[in-house]
Design a protein around this motif. Structure first.
Motif, PDB file in Angstrom:
ATOM      1  N   ARG A   1       0.797  -1.238   0.000  1.00 51.06           N
ATOM      2  CA  ARG A   1       0.000   0.000   0.000  1.00 51.06           C
ATOM      3  C   ARG A   1       0.821   1.274   0.000  1.00 51.06           C
ATOM      4  N   GLY A   2       1.720   1.406   0.971  1.00 46.83           N
ATOM      5  CA  GLY A   2       2.465   2.649   1.111  1.00 46.83           C
ATOM      6  C   GLY A   2       3.170   2.708   2.448  1.00 46.83           C
ATOM      7  N   PRO A   3       3.598   3.878   2.862  1.00 45.20           N
ATOM      8  CA  PRO A   3       4.360   4.028   4.101  1.00 45.20           C
ATOM      9  C   PRO A   3       3.582   3.577   5.341  1.00 45.20           C
ATOM     10  N   ALA A   4       4.315   2.919   6.252  1.00 44.94           N
ATOM     11  CA  ALA A   4       3.742   2.478   7.533  1.00 44.94           C
ATOM     12  C   ALA A   4       4.746   2.759   8.643  1.00 44.94           C
ATOM     13  N   TRP A   5       4.235   3.183   9.779  1.00 39.09           N
ATOM     14  CA  TRP A   5       5.064   3.505  10.932  1.00 39.09           C
ATOM     15  C   TRP A   5       4.549   2.761  12.155  1.00 39.09           C
ATOM     16  N   VAL A   6       5.467   2.366  13.017  1.00 33.33           N
ATOM     17  CA  VAL A   6       5.122   1.899  14.354  1.00 33.33           C
ATOM     18  C   VAL A   6       5.769   2.892  15.306  1.00 33.33           C
ATOM     19  N   ILE A   7       4.946   3.575  16.067  1.00 36.74           N
ATOM     20  CA  ILE A   7       5.447   4.585  16.999  1.00 36.74           C
ATOM     21  C   ILE A   7       5.320   4.042  18.413  1.00 36.74           C
ATOM     22  N   TYR A   8       6.455   3.892  19.067  1.00 35.89           N
ATOM     23  CA  TYR A   8       6.484   3.443  20.461  1.00 35.89           C
ATOM     24  C   TYR A   8       6.504   4.675  21.351  1.00 35.89           C
ATOM     25  N   CYS A   9       5.542   4.743  22.259  1.00 29.79           N
ATOM     26  CA  CYS A   9       5.361   5.921  23.100  1.00 29.79           C
ATOM     27  C   CYS A   9       5.549   5.559  24.563  1.00 29.79           C
ATOM     28  N   GLU A  10       5.955   6.546  25.341  1.00 28.59           N
ATOM     29  CA  GLU A  10       6.143   6.372  26.781  1.00 28.59           C
ATOM     30  C   GLU A  10       5.361   7.429  27.550  1.00 28.59           C
ATOM     31  N   HIS A  11       5.002   7.064  28.781  1.00 25.53           N
ATOM     32  CA  HIS A  11       4.342   8.017  29.676  1.00 25.53           C
ATOM     33  C   HIS A  11       4.805   7.763  31.100  1.00 25.53           C
ATOM     34  N   ASP A  12       4.587   8.737  31.958  1.00 30.36           N
ATOM     35  CA  ASP A  12       4.899   8.641  33.386  1.00 30.36           C
ATOM     36  C   ASP A  12       3.644   8.780  34.230  1.00 30.36           C
ATOM     37  N   THR A  13       2.511   8.439  33.680  1.00 25.74           N
ATOM     38  CA  THR A  13       1.231   8.626  34.352  1.00 25.74           C
ATOM     39  C   THR A  13       1.028   7.579  35.439  1.00 25.74           C
ATOM     40  N   ASN A  14       0.492   8.004  36.583  1.00 20.67           N
ATOM     41  CA  ASN A  14       0.177   7.060  37.654  1.00 20.67           C
ATOM     42  C   ASN A  14      -0.882   6.074  37.186  1.00 20.67           C
ATOM     43  N   THR A  15      -0.853   4.880  37.743  1.00 20.04           N
ATOM     44  CA  THR A  15      -1.758   3.809  37.336  1.00 20.04           C
ATOM     45  C   THR A  15      -3.227   4.185  37.462  1.00 20.04           C
ATOM     46  N   ASP A  16      -3.574   4.986  38.452  1.00 18.41           N
ATOM     47  CA  ASP A  16      -4.983   5.338  38.680  1.00 18.41           C
ATOM     48  C   ASP A  16      -5.425   6.581  37.899  1.00 18.41           C
ATOM     49  N   GLU A  17      -4.576   7.079  37.010  1.00 20.84           N
ATOM     50  CA  GLU A  17      -4.904   8.268  36.226  1.00 20.84           C
ATOM     51  C   GLU A  17      -5.021   7.925  34.739  1.00 20.84           C
ATOM     52  N   ILE A  18      -5.707   8.758  34.004  1.00 21.04           N
ATOM     53  CA  ILE A  18      -5.873   8.581  32.563  1.00 21.04           C
ATOM     54  C   ILE A  18      -4.566   8.935  31.854  1.00 21.04           C
ATOM     55  N   VAL A  19      -4.166   8.082  30.925  1.00 19.39           N
ATOM     56  CA  VAL A  19      -3.002   8.372  30.083  1.00 19.39           C
ATOM     57  C   VAL A  19      -3.508   9.159  28.871  1.00 19.39           C
ATOM     58  N   HIS A  20      -3.079  10.384  28.764  1.00 20.82           N
ATOM     59  CA  HIS A  20      -3.454  11.224  27.621  1.00 20.82           C
ATOM     60  C   HIS A  20      -2.367  11.077  26.558  1.00 20.82           C
ATOM     61  N   MET A  21      -2.751  10.529  25.426  1.00 22.13           N
ATOM     62  CA  MET A  21      -1.763  10.240  24.397  1.00 22.13           C
ATOM     63  C   MET A  21      -1.008  11.484  23.948  1.00 22.13           C
ATOM     64  N   GLN A  22      -1.674  12.618  23.923  1.00 25.01           N
ATOM     65  CA  GLN A  22      -1.001  13.845  23.502  1.00 25.01           C
ATOM     66  C   GLN A  22       0.129  14.227  24.453  1.00 25.01           C
ATOM     67  N   ASN A  23       0.128  13.672  25.671  1.00 22.41           N
ATOM     68  CA  ASN A  23       1.185  13.955  26.640  1.00 22.41           C
ATOM     69  C   ASN A  23       2.282  12.900  26.647  1.00 22.41           C
ATOM     70  N   CYS A  24       2.140  11.873  25.813  1.00 26.94           N
ATOM     71  CA  CYS A  24       3.157  10.824  25.735  1.00 26.94           C
ATOM     72  C   CYS A  24       4.316  11.304  24.860  1.00 26.94           C
ATOM     73  N   PHE A  25       5.453  10.645  25.043  1.00 21.39           N
ATOM     74  CA  PHE A  25       6.629  10.973  24.266  1.00 21.39           C
ATOM     75  C   PHE A  25       7.073   9.766  23.463  1.00 21.39           C
TER      76      PHE A  25
END
Length: 131
Positions: free
Chosen positions: A69-93
């Motif tokens: 088909r065309g270009p494909a990416w796998v983006i591995y992201c990290e976060h430091d969010t506490n387990t009981d909190e929502i992980v906001h993808m926009q805040n991941c690195f």
């Protein structure tokens, strides 16, 4: 964007369809544009690596997409969010990106920055409009 927020807390039990060596995996998010561009995301707590089986799956999916088909990416992201909190993808690195059989290492690039770079380089209007 979460259609059923209460369901996100539900545990999906894989007992009976795997063993200690073979078991199902998940993909945290996928974006696809124009039947040509594929972007897959795997999100982990900072310092946690994706298991080998999951890494191989992502590579195989991306490589197969690239051939047909065309270009494909796998983006591995990290976060430091506490387990009981929502992980906001926009805040991941982004920690690394797989593309065309190569891993690119990143340090503290936001998901948004990576997506903006992809959108600009490949002129993906739908992605540009979503950022």
């Amino acid at each position: 964007m979460i259609k059923y927020p209460n369901r996100i807390k539900q545990v999906l039990d894989f007992r009976g369809i795997g063993n200690s060596k073979i078991h199902p995996t998940d993909i945290d998010a996928i974006l696809e544009f124009d039947n040509k561009y594929l972007i897959m995301f795997e999100v982990k707590k900072r310092g946690v690596e994706a298991p080998l089986g999951q890494v191989l799956l992502f590579e195989r999916l991306a490589d197969c997409w690239e051939k047909t088909r065309g270009p494909a990416w796998v983006i591995y992201c990290e976060h430091d969010t506490n387990t009981d909190e929502i992980v906001h993808m926009q805040n991941c690195f982004t920690s690394k990106v797989y593309r065309d059989n190569v891993y690119y290492k990143y340090k503290d690039h936001s998901i948004r920055e990576i997506l903006q770079d992809i959108a600009d380089k490949y002129n993906i209007t739908k992605l540009k409009d979503s950022l």
